[in-house]
Design a protein around this motif. Structure first.
Motif, short mmCIF file in Angstrom:
data_model
loop_
_atom_site.label_atom_id
_atom_site.label_comp_id
_atom_site.label_asym_id
_atom_site.label_seq_id
_atom_site.Cartn_x
_atom_site.Cartn_y
_atom_site.Cartn_z
N GLN A 86 90.64 -25.21 129.92
CA GLN A 86 89.21 -24.81 130.60
C GLN A 86 88.12 -25.69 129.73
N VAL A 87 87.09 -26.68 129.96
CA VAL A 87 86.06 -27.76 129.47
C VAL A 87 84.83 -26.63 128.78
N GLN A 88 85.12 -26.98 127.53
CA GLN A 88 83.67 -25.84 127.00
C GLN A 88 82.98 -27.32 126.25
N LEU A 89 81.39 -27.24 126.40
CA LEU A 89 80.34 -28.39 126.04
C LEU A 89 80.17 -27.12 124.30
N VAL A 90 79.61 -28.65 123.46
CA VAL A 90 79.56 -27.95 121.49
C VAL A 90 78.47 -28.61 121.46
N GLU A 91 77.59 -28.19 121.45
CA GLU A 91 76.52 -28.98 120.98
C GLU A 91 76.00 -28.79 119.43
N SER A 92 75.40 -29.61 118.82
CA SER A 92 75.00 -29.67 117.27
C SER A 92 74.28 -30.85 116.85
N GLY A 93 73.75 -30.25 116.21
CA GLY A 93 72.86 -31.61 114.59
C GLY A 93 71.47 -30.91 114.74
N GLY A 94 71.55 -30.15 115.32
CA GLY A 94 69.67 -29.72 115.04
C GLY A 94 69.42 -28.98 114.12
N GLY A 95 68.03 -28.62 113.20
CA GLY A 95 67.31 -28.39 112.21
C GLY A 95 66.07 -28.62 112.60
N LEU A 96 65.75 -28.12 111.49
CA LEU A 96 64.21 -27.60 110.79
C LEU A 96 63.85 -28.90 110.12
N VAL A 97 63.08 -29.99 110.77
CA VAL A 97 61.83 -30.98 110.90
C VAL A 97 60.33 -31.53 110.45
N GLN A 98 59.65 -32.04 109.77
CA GLN A 98 58.94 -32.38 110.06
C GLN A 98 58.00 -33.24 111.36
N ALA A 99 57.13 -33.24 112.15
CA ALA A 99 56.83 -33.93 112.82
C ALA A 99 56.85 -35.19 112.37
N GLY A 100 57.31 -36.11 112.86
CA GLY A 100 57.31 -37.64 113.31
C GLY A 100 58.60 -37.37 112.79
N GLY A 101 59.32 -37.15 111.97
CA GLY A 101 60.73 -37.35 112.02
C GLY A 101 61.57 -37.06 113.03
N LEU A 112 65.68 -36.45 114.40
CA LEU A 112 67.07 -35.36 114.70
C LEU A 112 68.26 -36.65 115.27
N ARG A 113 69.89 -36.43 115.26
CA ARG A 113 70.24 -37.27 115.64
C ARG A 113 70.83 -36.03 117.01
N LEU A 114 71.38 -35.25 117.86
CA LEU A 114 71.99 -34.65 118.47
C LEU A 114 73.60 -34.74 119.16
N SER A 115 74.73 -33.87 118.81
CA SER A 115 75.66 -34.30 119.51
C SER A 115 76.10 -33.35 120.92
N CYS A 116 77.03 -33.61 121.37
CA CYS A 116 77.37 -32.74 122.69
C CYS A 116 78.84 -32.92 123.30
N ALA A 117 79.58 -32.40 122.04
CA ALA A 117 81.35 -32.99 122.65
C ALA A 117 82.02 -32.29 123.55
N ALA A 118 82.49 -32.66 124.49
CA ALA A 118 83.29 -31.72 125.85
C ALA A 118 84.92 -31.83 125.35
N SER A 119 85.54 -30.19 125.17
CA SER A 119 86.88 -30.90 124.76
C SER A 119 87.30 -29.92 125.95
N GLY A 120 88.80 -29.84 126.14
CA GLY A 120 89.62 -29.17 126.75
C GLY A 120 90.22 -30.16 127.97
N THR A 121 91.10 -29.57 128.71
CA THR A 121 91.10 -29.67 130.29
C THR A 121 90.57 -31.23 130.94
N ILE A 122 90.24 -32.31 130.23
CA ILE A 122 88.57 -32.45 131.59
C ILE A 122 89.32 -33.95 132.39
N VAL A 123 88.59 -33.86 133.20
CA VAL A 123 89.19 -35.04 134.02
C VAL A 123 88.29 -35.23 134.69
N GLY A 124 87.32 -36.55 134.41
CA GLY A 124 86.38 -37.20 135.43
C GLY A 124 85.23 -36.30 135.43
N ILE A 125 84.91 -36.77 134.03
CA ILE A 125 83.08 -36.96 133.86
C ILE A 125 82.98 -37.60 134.10
#
Length: 122
Positions: free
Chosen positions: A1-16, A18-31
């Motif tokens: 079963q595939v799972q997507l997990v997002e990370s990297g968010g937060g509070l930042v001032q305007a002009g700043g 951020l880098r977000l990441s999303c990792a797919a895990s599980g039984t993955i074929v053909g992304i």
């Protein structure tokens, strides 16, 4: 079963940045294509950026020139580098992926879970 997990968010001032990441895990074929969406307060979920397995990317007009989507196929991970952030970028960010011919999250109106919160203060 595939799972997507997002990370990297937060509070930042305007002009700043951020880098977000999303990792797919599980039984993955053909992304294939991977994408970032966001849903701001009181707004509908919208497509922010999309990238093919080969690296071709497209962006919403509102983020062109400020955001960069990239991916690491070996890690089944997609990234979103967000620069020059604005208050209107405040939203919960989600990723999605095309596995074979089906999107992992097929309906943008469904509950996509927690995502990662980005808050930009002005």
């Amino acid at each position: 079963q595939v799972q997507l997990v997002e990370s990297g968010g937060g509070l930042v001032q305007a002009g700043g940045s951020l880098r977000l990441s999303c990792a797919a895990s599980g039984t993955i074929v053909g992304i294939n294509t991977m994408a970032w969406y966001r849903q701001g307060p009181g707004k509908q979920r919208e497509l922010v950026a999309i990238i093919t397995r080969g690296g071709n990317a497209n962006y919403a007009d509102s983020v062109k020139g400020r955001f960069t989507i990239s991916r690491d196929n070996a890690k089944n991970t997609v990234y979103l580098q967000m620069n020059s952030l604005k208050s209107e970028d405040t939203a919960v960010y989600y990723c999605n992926t095309l596995i074979g011919s089906r999107w992992y999250r097929p309906n943008t109106n469904d509950d996509w879970g927690q995502g990662t919160q980005v808050t930009v203060s002005s």
